[in-house]
Motif scaffolding. Structure first.
Motif, PDB file in Angstrom:
ATOM      1  N   PHE A   1      27.302  60.517 100.989  1.00  0.00           N
ATOM      2  CA  PHE A   1      27.913  59.485 101.817  1.00  0.00           C
ATOM      3  C   PHE A   1      28.341  58.307 100.949  1.00  0.00           C
ATOM      4  O   PHE A   1      27.557  57.795 100.161  1.00  0.00           O
ATOM      5  CB  PHE A   1      26.948  59.021 102.915  1.00  0.00           C
ATOM      6  CG  PHE A   1      26.725  60.050 103.994  1.00  0.00           C
ATOM      7  CD1 PHE A   1      27.786  60.492 104.770  1.00  0.00           C
ATOM      8  CD2 PHE A   1      25.472  60.592 104.224  1.00  0.00           C
ATOM      9  CE1 PHE A   1      27.603  61.450 105.757  1.00  0.00           C
ATOM     10  CE2 PHE A   1      25.273  61.540 105.213  1.00  0.00           C
ATOM     11  CZ  PHE A   1      26.343  61.983 105.976  1.00  0.00           C
ATOM     12  N   LYS A   2      29.583  57.945 101.073  1.00  0.00           N
ATOM     13  CA  LYS A   2      30.253  56.886 100.327  1.00  0.00           C
ATOM     14  C   LYS A   2      30.624  57.329  98.921  1.00  0.00           C
ATOM     15  O   LYS A   2      31.785  57.272  98.528  1.00  0.00           O
ATOM     16  CB  LYS A   2      29.408  55.611 100.260  1.00  0.00           C
ATOM     17  CG  LYS A   2      30.182  54.410  99.744  1.00  0.00           C
ATOM     18  CD  LYS A   2      29.361  53.140  99.867  1.00  0.00           C
ATOM     19  CE  LYS A   2      30.160  51.930  99.450  1.00  0.00           C
ATOM     20  NZ  LYS A   2      29.379  50.671  99.618  1.00  0.00           N
TER      21      LYS A   2
ATOM     22  N   LEU B   1      32.013  61.145 100.975  1.00  0.00           N
ATOM     23  CA  LEU B   1      32.810  61.086  99.748  1.00  0.00           C
ATOM     24  C   LEU B   1      33.927  60.034  99.844  1.00  0.00           C
ATOM     25  O   LEU B   1      35.005  60.194  99.268  1.00  0.00           O
ATOM     26  CB  LEU B   1      33.399  62.466  99.429  1.00  0.00           C
ATOM     27  CG  LEU B   1      32.365  63.588  99.231  1.00  0.00           C
ATOM     28  CD1 LEU B   1      33.051  64.940  99.087  1.00  0.00           C
ATOM     29  CD2 LEU B   1      31.494  63.315  98.015  1.00  0.00           C
ATOM     30  N   GLU B   2      33.636  58.969 100.532  1.00  0.00           N
ATOM     31  CA  GLU B   2      34.644  57.934 100.850  1.00  0.00           C
ATOM     32  C   GLU B   2      35.336  57.360  99.617  1.00  0.00           C
ATOM     33  O   GLU B   2      36.568  57.267  99.570  1.00  0.00           O
ATOM     34  CB  GLU B   2      33.947  56.810 101.619  1.00  0.00           C
ATOM     35  CG  GLU B   2      34.811  55.608 101.932  1.00  0.00           C
ATOM     36  CD  GLU B   2      34.037  54.498 102.624  1.00  0.00           C
ATOM     37  OE1 GLU B   2      34.566  53.381 102.713  1.00  0.00           O
ATOM     38  OE2 GLU B   2      32.899  54.747 103.080  1.00  0.00           O
TER      39      GLU B   2
ATOM     40  N   LYS C   1      36.208  66.888 107.101  1.00  0.00           N
ATOM     41  CA  LYS C   1      34.755  66.813 107.221  1.00  0.00           C
ATOM     42  C   LYS C   1      34.300  65.373 107.364  1.00  0.00           C
ATOM     43  O   LYS C   1      33.350  65.080 108.118  1.00  0.00           O
ATOM     44  CB  LYS C   1      34.112  67.445 105.984  1.00  0.00           C
ATOM     45  CG  LYS C   1      32.593  67.514 106.025  1.00  0.00           C
ATOM     46  CD  LYS C   1      32.115  68.470 107.095  1.00  0.00           C
ATOM     47  CE  LYS C   1      30.612  68.686 107.017  1.00  0.00           C
ATOM     48  NZ  LYS C   1      30.138  69.629 108.052  1.00  0.00           N
ATOM     49  N   SER C   2      34.966  64.479 106.670  1.00  0.00           N
ATOM     50  CA  SER C   2      34.623  63.062 106.753  1.00  0.00           C
ATOM     51  C   SER C   2      34.803  62.538 108.176  1.00  0.00           C
ATOM     52  O   SER C   2      33.944  61.817 108.698  1.00  0.00           O
ATOM     53  CB  SER C   2      35.498  62.261 105.782  1.00  0.00           C
ATOM     54  OG  SER C   2      35.233  60.887 105.897  1.00  0.00           O
TER      55      SER C   2
ATOM     56  N   GLU D   1      34.743  64.306 110.918  1.00  0.00           N
ATOM     57  CA  GLU D   1      33.737  64.954 111.770  1.00  0.00           C
ATOM     58  C   GLU D   1      32.384  64.246 111.662  1.00  0.00           C
ATOM     59  O   GLU D   1      31.727  63.968 112.676  1.00  0.00           O
ATOM     60  CB  GLU D   1      33.600  66.421 111.349  1.00  0.00           C
ATOM     61  CG  GLU D   1      32.481  67.168 112.054  1.00  0.00           C
ATOM     62  CD  GLU D   1      32.166  68.492 111.382  1.00  0.00           C
ATOM     63  OE1 GLU D   1      31.014  68.967 111.530  1.00  0.00           O
ATOM     64  OE2 GLU D   1      33.053  69.054 110.696  1.00  0.00           O
ATOM     65  N   LEU D   2      31.968  63.939 110.425  1.00  0.00           N
ATOM     66  CA  LEU D   2      30.679  63.283 110.217  1.00  0.00           C
ATOM     67  C   LEU D   2      30.693  61.856 110.748  1.00  0.00           C
ATOM     68  O   LEU D   2      29.675  61.360 111.253  1.00  0.00           O
ATOM     69  CB  LEU D   2      30.327  63.292 108.730  1.00  0.00           C
ATOM     70  CG  LEU D   2      29.992  64.663 108.151  1.00  0.00           C
ATOM     71  CD1 LEU D   2      29.932  64.601 106.625  1.00  0.00           C
ATOM     72  CD2 LEU D   2      28.665  65.175 108.700  1.00  0.00           C
ATOM     73  N   ARG D   3      31.829  61.204 110.649  1.00  0.00           N
ATOM     74  CA  ARG D   3      31.941  59.841 111.175  1.00  0.00           C
ATOM     75  C   ARG D   3      31.740  59.838 112.685  1.00  0.00           C
ATOM     76  O   ARG D   3      31.060  58.956 113.241  1.00  0.00           O
ATOM     77  CB  ARG D   3      33.316  59.269 110.813  1.00  0.00           C
ATOM     78  CG  ARG D   3      33.475  57.772 111.086  1.00  0.00           C
ATOM     79  CD  ARG D   3      34.881  57.332 110.750  1.00  0.00           C
ATOM     80  NE  ARG D   3      35.077  55.914 110.933  1.00  0.00           N
ATOM     81  CZ  ARG D   3      35.061  55.027 109.950  1.00  0.00           C
ATOM     82  NH1 ARG D   3      34.842  55.410 108.705  1.00  0.00           N
ATOM     83  NH2 ARG D   3      35.266  53.743 110.209  1.00  0.00           N
ATOM     84  N   ARG D   4      32.320  60.830 113.372  1.00  0.00           N
ATOM     85  CA  ARG D   4      32.137  60.932 114.832  1.00  0.00           C
ATOM     86  C   ARG D   4      30.666  61.197 115.173  1.00  0.00           C
ATOM     87  O   ARG D   4      30.125  60.634 116.128  1.00  0.00           O
ATOM     88  CB  ARG D   4      33.014  62.045 115.401  1.00  0.00           C
ATOM     89  CG  ARG D   4      34.505  61.740 115.425  1.00  0.00           C
ATOM     90  CD  ARG D   4      35.272  62.749 116.271  1.00  0.00           C
ATOM     91  NE  ARG D   4      35.193  64.101 115.704  1.00  0.00           N
ATOM     92  CZ  ARG D   4      36.069  64.599 114.854  1.00  0.00           C
ATOM     93  NH1 ARG D   4      37.084  63.845 114.432  1.00  0.00           N
ATOM     94  NH2 ARG D   4      35.944  65.833 114.395  1.00  0.00           N
ATOM     95  N   LYS D   5      30.027  62.065 114.391  1.00  0.00           N
ATOM     96  CA  LYS D   5      28.618  62.366 114.645  1.00  0.00           C
ATOM     97  C   LYS D   5      27.749  61.131 114.423  1.00  0.00           C
ATOM     98  O   LYS D   5      26.794  60.887 115.180  1.00  0.00           O
ATOM     99  CB  LYS D   5      28.155  63.506 113.740  1.00  0.00           C
ATOM    100  CG  LYS D   5      28.743  64.869 114.106  1.00  0.00           C
ATOM    101  CD  LYS D   5      28.244  65.952 113.172  1.00  0.00           C
ATOM    102  CE  LYS D   5      28.775  67.321 113.584  1.00  0.00           C
ATOM    103  NZ  LYS D   5      28.307  68.411 112.682  1.00  0.00           N
ATOM    104  N   TYR D   6      28.051  60.373 113.381  1.00  0.00           N
ATOM    105  CA  TYR D   6      27.293  59.151 113.117  1.00  0.00           C
ATOM    106  C   TYR D   6      27.467  58.159 114.263  1.00  0.00           C
ATOM    107  O   TYR D   6      26.484  57.550 114.727  1.00  0.00           O
ATOM    108  CB  TYR D   6      27.762  58.533 111.805  1.00  0.00           C
ATOM    109  CG  TYR D   6      27.230  57.144 111.562  1.00  0.00           C
ATOM    110  CD1 TYR D   6      25.886  56.932 111.260  1.00  0.00           C
ATOM    111  CD2 TYR D   6      28.079  56.033 111.640  1.00  0.00           C
ATOM    112  CE1 TYR D   6      25.394  55.652 111.035  1.00  0.00           C
ATOM    113  CE2 TYR D   6      27.590  54.756 111.416  1.00  0.00           C
ATOM    114  CZ  TYR D   6      26.252  54.573 111.124  1.00  0.00           C
ATOM    115  OH  TYR D   6      25.771  53.299 110.914  1.00  0.00           O
ATOM    116  N   MET D   7      28.676  58.001 114.715  1.00  0.00           N
ATOM    117  CA  MET D   7      28.954  57.088 115.829  1.00  0.00           C
ATOM    118  C   MET D   7      28.174  57.514 117.072  1.00  0.00           C
ATOM    119  O   MET D   7      27.568  56.681 117.762  1.00  0.00           O
ATOM    120  CB  MET D   7      30.461  57.078 116.117  1.00  0.00           C
ATOM    121  CG  MET D   7      30.885  56.182 117.249  1.00  0.00           C
ATOM    122  SD  MET D   7      32.698  56.144 117.396  1.00  0.00           S
ATOM    123  CE  MET D   7      32.883  55.339 118.983  1.00  0.00           C
TER     124      MET D   7
END
Length: 389
Positions: free
Chosen positions: A153-154, A283-284, A294-295, A297-303
């Motif tokens: 992440f990041k 991997l921002e 994938k980024s 998708e993971l951002r939506r899951k984090y939210m």
């Protein structure tokens, strides 16, 4: 010491064979005209050294070295080449040495000296390790290895453990870092050379791309070995696959934890810790094109995770904690109507009318100045219903 010679030129084979026999320290047990024949021999018999021509058809020496190292990493590889510019590539692939054609007896003698020296050193090291293992009071517990940790992440970072104070790996090149990231992204799956060249080295010629690929593969294998990782970078049928072994990653911890059905008193603290893993988007800072889907998708899951925790906090009269979580989330998603509506509901549960007013007007101003939009009707209606006297 036993050796084989792999060279598609018969005269070169015979010349090197004669020189080795004349020196007497290495026994050339077999000569092969193709890499495939030599590699097949190594699957059924063991040698100490392989003299390997780089410029061969079908499977060249650089590619053959990958297979050989995968079969037995203790085999010493000596590249034989007619071109001096291959020397750098040879050492990048961890060849012990290289010799230029036509091979001279004096140069070959130096190479054999180097082989003998490294084998003697490794034999002494192995003996010392056996002595340490035999000591009953050895500091076994203190030397217990921690699992290496990977942060995605990041920014992509590998540490000797998940402890942030642990030693961090320094990538030799950005491309070896990206290759590791790409193979980890597709972990446990085979990825063809063609795909890797297209995704990572599309801006260079195929020959150059292959050389850079081989170099990066070596760097990753070296990392896995030196940091005592149990994972492997495998190669088969022009494809690569990364097996992660004991590597612990933040993304796998994050995704495994998202299997919860609901936030409860039993798991809320654990989920709060999981949310902290999200230091930034996947991997921002690298901005890899292949990682963007994938980024998102993971951002939506984090939210969704943070909002679920905030709902739980609100239901348990912990509005201030919920607002604190959502304010941090809103910094990442400043235009989210969903976040704004939940925050207004939490302020209402705290009977904080001023909080609702500040939030709504700030959100409206942000939308207007940045996007030229007005809040959605659902958001405006909620605001009106919550602020009625």
């Amino acid at each position: 010491m036993r050796a084989i010679v792999i060279d598609d030129e018969k005269p070169a084979q015979l010349h090197l064979q004669r020189l080795l026999q004349s020196d007497g320290r290495i026994n050339p047990v077999q000569c092969f005209s193709t890499a495939r024949e030599g590699i097949h021999y190594l699957t059924i018999d063991r040698v100490d050294v392989v003299f390997l021509d780089i410029g061969m058809p079908e499977v060249n020496g650089l590619e053959a070295a990958e297979y050989i190292q995968q079969l037995d990493s203790s085999i010493r590889i000596i590249f034989v080449t007619a071109y001096a510019d291959h020397a750098v590539e040879a050492f990048e692939l961890h060849a012990l040495d290289y010799v230029l054609k036509p091979v001279s007896s004096a140069r070959l003698s130096k190479t054999i000296d180097r082989i003998a020296g490294t084998m003697s050193y490794h034999a002494q090291t192995a003996a010392a390790m056996e002595v340490q293992e035999a000591e009953p009071e050895a500091e076994a517990e203190e030397l217990e290895l921690k699992a290496p940790g990977l942060l995605t992440f990041k920014h992509l970072d590998i540490f000797r453990s998940m402890d942030h104070s642990a030693e961090k790996h320094k990538w030799r090149t950005t491309k070896s870092q990206e290759l590791f990231a790409f193979l980890f992204h597709h972990r446990e799956e085979w990825v063809s050379k063609e795909v890797l060249l297209d995704k990572l080295w599309a801006d260079v010629s195929q020959d150059k791309g292959l050389t850079l690929l081989h170099t990066s593969v070596y760097q990753i294998r070296k990392l896995l070995k030196e940091w005592n990782m149990t994972g492997k970078l495998e190669y088969n049928m022009n494809r690569y696959r990364l097996l992660t072994g004991n590597l612990v990653s933040d993304i796998e911890q994050f995704e495994q934890a998202l299997s919860y059905e609901a936030v409860t008193s039993d798991n809320v603290n654990e989920l709060r810790q999981v949310a902290l893993l999200y230091r930034g988007d996947y991997l921002e800072e690298h901005d890899y094109d292949w990682a963007r889907s994938k980024s998102r998708e993971l951002r939506r899951k984090y939210m969704g995770l943070v909002m679920d925790i905030a709902h739980w906090e609100m239901a348990h009269e912990r509005g201030e904690q919920a607002i604190e979580l959502l304010m941090e989330l809103q910094e990442r998603e400043p235009y989210s109507e969903e976040i704004c509506r939940l925050m207004m509901e939490i302020y209402a549960s705290m009977d904080d009318q001023q909080g609702i007013l500040r939030l709504y007007h700030s959100f409206t101003l942000t939308l207007k100045e940045d996007l030229g939009h007005q809040p959605e009707p659902e958001t405006s209606k909620l605001y009106e219903s919550l602020t009625k006297q």
